[in-house]
Design a protein around this motif. Sequence first.
Motif, PDB file in Angstrom:
ATOM      1  N   ALA A  21       0.441  -1.169   0.148  1.00 33.22           N
ATOM      2  CA  ALA A  21      -0.086   0.130  -0.237  1.00 33.22           C
ATOM      3  C   ALA A  21       1.130   1.639   0.139  1.00 33.22           C
ATOM      4  O   ALA A  21       0.319   2.373  -0.457  1.00 33.22           O
ATOM      5  N   ARG A  22       2.439   1.381  -0.108  1.00 35.22           N
ATOM      6  CA  ARG A  22       3.273   2.966   0.585  1.00 35.22           C
ATOM      7  C   ARG A  22       4.033   2.365  -0.276  1.00 35.22           C
ATOM      8  O   ARG A  22       4.140   3.846  -0.521  1.00 35.22           O
ATOM      9  N   VAL A  23       3.695   1.653  -1.575  1.00 33.68           N
ATOM     10  CA  VAL A  23       4.097   2.029  -3.086  1.00 33.68           C
ATOM     11  C   VAL A  23       3.823   3.058  -3.440  1.00 33.68           C
ATOM     12  O   VAL A  23       2.116   3.339  -3.461  1.00 33.68           O
ATOM     13  N   SER A  24       5.018   4.064  -4.471  1.00 34.61           N
ATOM     14  CA  SER A  24       4.489   5.581  -5.105  1.00 34.61           C
ATOM     15  C   SER A  24       4.104   4.746  -6.466  1.00 34.61           C
ATOM     16  O   SER A  24       4.637   3.985  -6.609  1.00 34.61           O
ATOM     17  N   LEU A  25       3.135   5.619  -7.328  1.00 36.79           N
ATOM     18  CA  LEU A  25       3.259   4.866  -8.839  1.00 36.79           C
ATOM     19  C   LEU A  25       4.883   5.799  -9.026  1.00 36.79           C
ATOM     20  O   LEU A  25       4.738   4.577  -9.429  1.00 36.79           O
ATOM     21  N   ALA A  26       5.221   6.199  -8.743  1.00 41.82           N
ATOM     22  CA  ALA A  26       6.269   6.249  -9.047  1.00 41.82           C
ATOM     23  C   ALA A  26       7.371   5.468  -9.090  1.00 41.82           C
ATOM     24  O   ALA A  26       8.144   5.114 -10.396  1.00 41.82           O
ATOM     25  N   ASP A  27       7.893   4.634  -7.903  1.00 45.20           N
ATOM     26  CA  ASP A  27       8.335   3.176  -7.891  1.00 45.20           C
ATOM     27  C   ASP A  27       7.392   2.231  -8.596  1.00 45.20           C
ATOM     28  O   ASP A  27       8.613   1.542  -9.100  1.00 45.20           O
ATOM     29  N   PHE A  28       6.348   2.226  -8.566  1.00 40.47           N
ATOM     30  CA  PHE A  28       5.922   1.574  -9.391  1.00 40.47           C
ATOM     31  C   PHE A  28       5.809   1.311 -11.003  1.00 40.47           C
ATOM     32  O   PHE A  28       6.717  -0.125 -11.636  1.00 40.47           O
ATOM     33  N   ALA A  58      -2.678  15.059 -16.039  1.00 38.37           N
ATOM     34  CA  ALA A  58      -1.399  15.262 -16.181  1.00 38.37           C
ATOM     35  C   ALA A  58      -1.009  15.111 -14.245  1.00 38.37           C
ATOM     36  O   ALA A  58      -1.888  15.632 -13.289  1.00 38.37           O
ATOM     37  N   GLN A  59      -0.187  14.263 -13.533  1.00 42.67           N
ATOM     38  CA  GLN A  59      -0.139  14.131 -11.775  1.00 42.67           C
ATOM     39  C   GLN A  59       1.290  13.697 -11.167  1.00 42.67           C
ATOM     40  O   GLN A  59       2.336  12.980 -12.583  1.00 42.67           O
ATOM     41  N   ARG A  60       1.523  13.977 -10.158  1.00 46.78           N
ATOM     42  CA  ARG A  60       2.659  13.901 -10.292  1.00 46.78           C
ATOM     43  C   ARG A  60       3.247  12.832  -9.350  1.00 46.78           C
ATOM     44  O   ARG A  60       2.197  12.608  -8.722  1.00 46.78           O
ATOM     45  N   ALA A  61       3.964  11.746  -9.632  1.00 47.04           N
ATOM     46  CA  ALA A  61       3.973  10.294  -9.724  1.00 47.04           C
ATOM     47  C   ALA A  61       4.743   9.975  -8.172  1.00 47.04           C
ATOM     48  O   ALA A  61       3.919   8.966  -7.696  1.00 47.04           O
ATOM     49  N   CYS A  62       5.188  10.940  -7.837  1.00 49.97           N
ATOM     50  CA  CYS A  62       5.494  10.891  -6.191  1.00 49.97           C
ATOM     51  C   CYS A  62       4.472  10.675  -5.214  1.00 49.97           C
ATOM     52  O   CYS A  62       5.329  11.306  -4.034  1.00 49.97           O
ATOM     53  N   LEU A  63       4.090  11.906  -5.984  1.00 47.89           N
ATOM     54  CA  LEU A  63       2.782  11.755  -4.261  1.00 47.89           C
ATOM     55  C   LEU A  63       1.346  11.099  -4.851  1.00 47.89           C
ATOM     56  O   LEU A  63       0.702  11.095  -3.911  1.00 47.89           O
ATOM     57  N   MET A  64       1.459  10.005  -5.303  1.00 43.16           N
ATOM     58  CA  MET A  64       0.916   9.708  -5.510  1.00 43.16           C
ATOM     59  C   MET A  64       1.176   7.937  -5.167  1.00 43.16           C
ATOM     60  O   MET A  64       2.175   7.691  -5.634  1.00 43.16           O
ATOM     61  N   LEU A  65      -0.516   7.276  -4.669  1.00 44.81           N
ATOM     62  CA  LEU A  65       0.073   5.842  -4.931  1.00 44.81           C
ATOM     63  C   LEU A  65       0.232   4.713  -6.097  1.00 44.81           C
ATOM     64  O   LEU A  65      -1.003   4.834  -6.418  1.00 44.81           O
ATOM     65  N   ALA A  66       0.970   3.864  -6.354  1.00 44.96           N
ATOM     66  CA  ALA A  66       0.235   2.997  -7.157  1.00 44.96           C
ATOM     67  C   ALA A  66      -1.274   2.323  -6.405  1.00 44.96           C
ATOM     68  O   ALA A  66      -1.704   2.138  -8.175  1.00 44.96           O
ATOM     69  N   VAL A  67      -1.578   2.493  -5.571  1.00 37.55           N
ATOM     70  CA  VAL A  67      -2.906   1.225  -5.117  1.00 37.55           C
ATOM     71  C   VAL A  67      -3.835   2.832  -5.676  1.00 37.55           C
ATOM     72  O   VAL A  67      -4.580   2.220  -5.952  1.00 37.55           O
ATOM     73  N   GLN A  68      -3.650   3.859  -5.710  1.00 39.84           N
ATOM     74  CA  GLN A  68      -4.491   5.043  -6.480  1.00 39.84           C
ATOM     75  C   GLN A  68      -4.675   4.742  -8.498  1.00 39.84           C
ATOM     76  O   GLN A  68      -5.897   5.799  -7.976  1.00 39.84           O
TER      77      GLN A  68
END
Length: 176
Positions: A21-28, A58-68
């Motif tokens: 749950a804590r993985v950011s979209l950017a890291d994913f 456009a979204q900042r992937a470091c501020l979103m979680l992958a689950v979102q």
Amino acid sequence: MSTHHIEMSLNGLRCAGEVEARVSLADFLRDDAGYTGVHLGCEHGVCGACTVRVDGVAQRACLMLAVQVDGCAVQTIEGLAAETGGGSDSDTLGDLQAAFKRHHALQCGFCSAGILMSAADWLQRVPTPTEVQVREMLSGHLCRCTGYTPIVAAILEVAQARAEVHAANATKAAHV
Ligand code: FES
Ligand code: FES
């Protein structure tokens, strides 16, 4: 550690994975999906380098979680060319990327993917911008190299070229 199953359309392809749950979209996107065109600078929503599009926005992937983004359509720089007149592979440039190349709108290139993703979304909503409006849009992105002037020129050129194509198509349609 419990994981969540997520599925998305990623650059037009189905993508599924198990993420904490804590993985950011950017890291994913970078570590699990291999789309390293998503750059990580500040990791705090300031620099804009990690910008991707989620359902076109456009979204900042470091501020979103992958689950979102479960169930969403996600686009990274690797998927942009196919939408903007280039090829379906990531080596063929779309109009925005080609304009950046023509105008030397990048030096190290670290900021470029994020700016291109923001511009791609923004030009859909502001198709005929002024220079001031382009600079306002760019205020959400940090570039240490270019001084922004060639980036502004590239975006304005694409907007004008698209407007000319649009006008020509409208004229053609009026005469059918
Ligand atoms: Fe996301 Fe800087 S890395 S805004
Ligand atoms: Fe180097 Fe923008 S081209 S940070």
